[in-house]
Design a protein around this motif. Structure first.
Motif, PDB file in Angstrom:
ATOM      1  N   ALA A   1       0.828  -1.200   0.000  1.00 24.34           N
ATOM      2  CA  ALA A   1       0.000   0.000   0.000  1.00 24.34           C
ATOM      3  C   ALA A   1       0.865   1.254   0.000  1.00 24.34           C
ATOM      4  O   ALA A   1       0.569   2.227  -0.701  1.00 24.34           O
ATOM      5  N   ASP A   2       1.953   1.241   0.784  1.00 21.66           N
ATOM      6  CA  ASP A   2       2.871   2.386   0.823  1.00 21.66           C
ATOM      7  C   ASP A   2       3.520   2.608  -0.537  1.00 21.66           C
ATOM      8  O   ASP A   2       3.702   3.747  -0.977  1.00 21.66           O
TER       9      ASP A   2
ATOM     10  N   LYS B   1       0.979   4.138  -2.863  1.00 14.17           N
ATOM     11  CA  LYS B   1       0.742   5.544  -2.534  1.00 14.17           C
ATOM     12  C   LYS B   1       1.902   6.411  -2.983  1.00 14.17           C
ATOM     13  O   LYS B   1       1.697   7.491  -3.547  1.00 14.17           O
TER      14      LYS B   1
ATOM     15  N   LYS C   1       1.828   6.908  -6.778  1.00 16.01           N
ATOM     16  CA  LYS C   1       0.583   7.440  -7.331  1.00 16.01           C
ATOM     17  C   LYS C   1      -0.247   6.368  -8.047  1.00 16.01           C
ATOM     18  O   LYS C   1      -0.684   6.546  -9.183  1.00 16.01           O
ATOM     19  N   GLY C   2      -0.413   5.251  -7.381  1.00  9.66           N
ATOM     20  CA  GLY C   2      -1.273   4.205  -7.913  1.00  9.66           C
ATOM     21  C   GLY C   2      -0.586   3.171  -8.770  1.00  9.66           C
ATOM     22  O   GLY C   2      -1.245   2.313  -9.347  1.00  9.66           O
TER      23      GLY C   2
ATOM     24  N   GLU D   1      -5.435   2.434  -2.940  1.00 11.84           N
ATOM     25  CA  GLU D   1      -4.453   2.703  -1.891  1.00 11.84           C
ATOM     26  C   GLU D   1      -3.823   4.081  -2.060  1.00 11.84           C
ATOM     27  O   GLU D   1      -3.424   4.730  -1.096  1.00 11.84           O
ATOM     28  N   ALA D   2      -3.709   4.542  -3.312  1.00 12.48           N
ATOM     29  CA  ALA D   2      -3.070   5.829  -3.576  1.00 12.48           C
ATOM     30  C   ALA D   2      -3.994   6.994  -3.313  1.00 12.48           C
ATOM     31  O   ALA D   2      -3.543   8.132  -3.181  1.00 12.48           O
TER      32      ALA D   2
END
Length: 241
Positions: free
Chosen positions: A218-219, A222, A225-226, A239-240
């Motif tokens: 997820a980090d 993010k 940018k996706g 997530e982004a």
């Protein structure tokens, strides 16, 4: 597996503006072990050194006045790095400068001389998105002593980077399979001619480890940018957001 950890110092920040290489430092890794072999040379750039650059590395034009020009060290440099994989922090900077120097002499570029380049700056940003990725920051992260580094120096920085790289990639050595066996180490099975192998131990990830893995992905999504190769596109975009 032969790798060369490499760093340079230069007269300024951009070879396109005429800046030149003034120091090259390299240390050799063979199968992830430091061999003790190194390559280190100072170079007369035949031009002035920017004050900002000199403040970083402390190398003056007066000191370099009697040092060889790049043409005088090109062959020995090529011989040391030839066919190795290079490990460089912010590789585009050093490779750009080295390719410029080689091109001025009509010599092949780095990608023809070596078998590949690993950029530890890019690797560090991928491993820890959003965290500082300078060499000093990585030394702190991996508890590598760099207290003697008051100024940048190509050989010192290459030595520190070698330790950082080994720490960043620790565990990968287990992926390298050794085909050699010690004589007499294998035992024949009852049928003869075969070898008795111990049962494999399968270690499955714990719930906490799976959650940490999901959080890391997820980090990454993010921070990029996706964009995350290890997540479905819709999940990465979510997530982004």
């Amino acid at each position: 597996m032969r790798q060369i950890v490499l760093d340079t110092e230069t007269t300024g920040l951009d070879w396109r503006n005429g800046d030149r290489v003034i120091e090259i430092g390299c240390v050799e890794l063979l199968n992830r072990n430091l061999t003790g072999r190194h390559y280190h040379v100072f170079i007369n750039p035949e031009r002035a050194i920017d004050a900002e650059a000199e403040a970083v590395h402390g190398i003056s034009l007066e000191f370099l006045a009697d040092k060889p020009k790049f043409a005088g060290v090109a062959q020995s440099f090529e011989e040391f790095v030839r066919d190795a994989e290079l490990v460089i922090h912010n590789a585009s900077f050093d490779v750009g400068f080295l390719n410029h120097e080689l091109n001025l002499l009509g010599r092949p570029p780095i990608d023809q001389l070596c078998c590949g380049v690993i950029d530890t700056l890019k690797m560090a940003k991928e491993q820890n998105p959003g965290k500082k990725a300078s060499l000093d920051a990585l030394c702190d992260r991996f508890a590598i002593d760099n207290g003697h580094r008051t100024l940048h120096g190509a050989l010192l920085d290459a030595e520190l980077l070698a330790e950082v790289y080994l720490a960043m990639t620790r565990g990968q050595e287990s992926l390298i399979m050794t085909l050699e066996e010690e004589p007499g180490s294998a035992q024949s099975d009852a049928a003869g001619g075969g070898f008795e192998r111990p049962p494999q131990l399968i270690q499955r990830a714990s719930v906490a480890e799976l959650e940490a893995h999901d959080q890391l992905l997820a980090d990454i999504a993010k921070a990029n940018k996706g964009l995350c190769l290890w997540l479905p596109p819709e999940r990465a975009v979510e997530e982004a957001a």
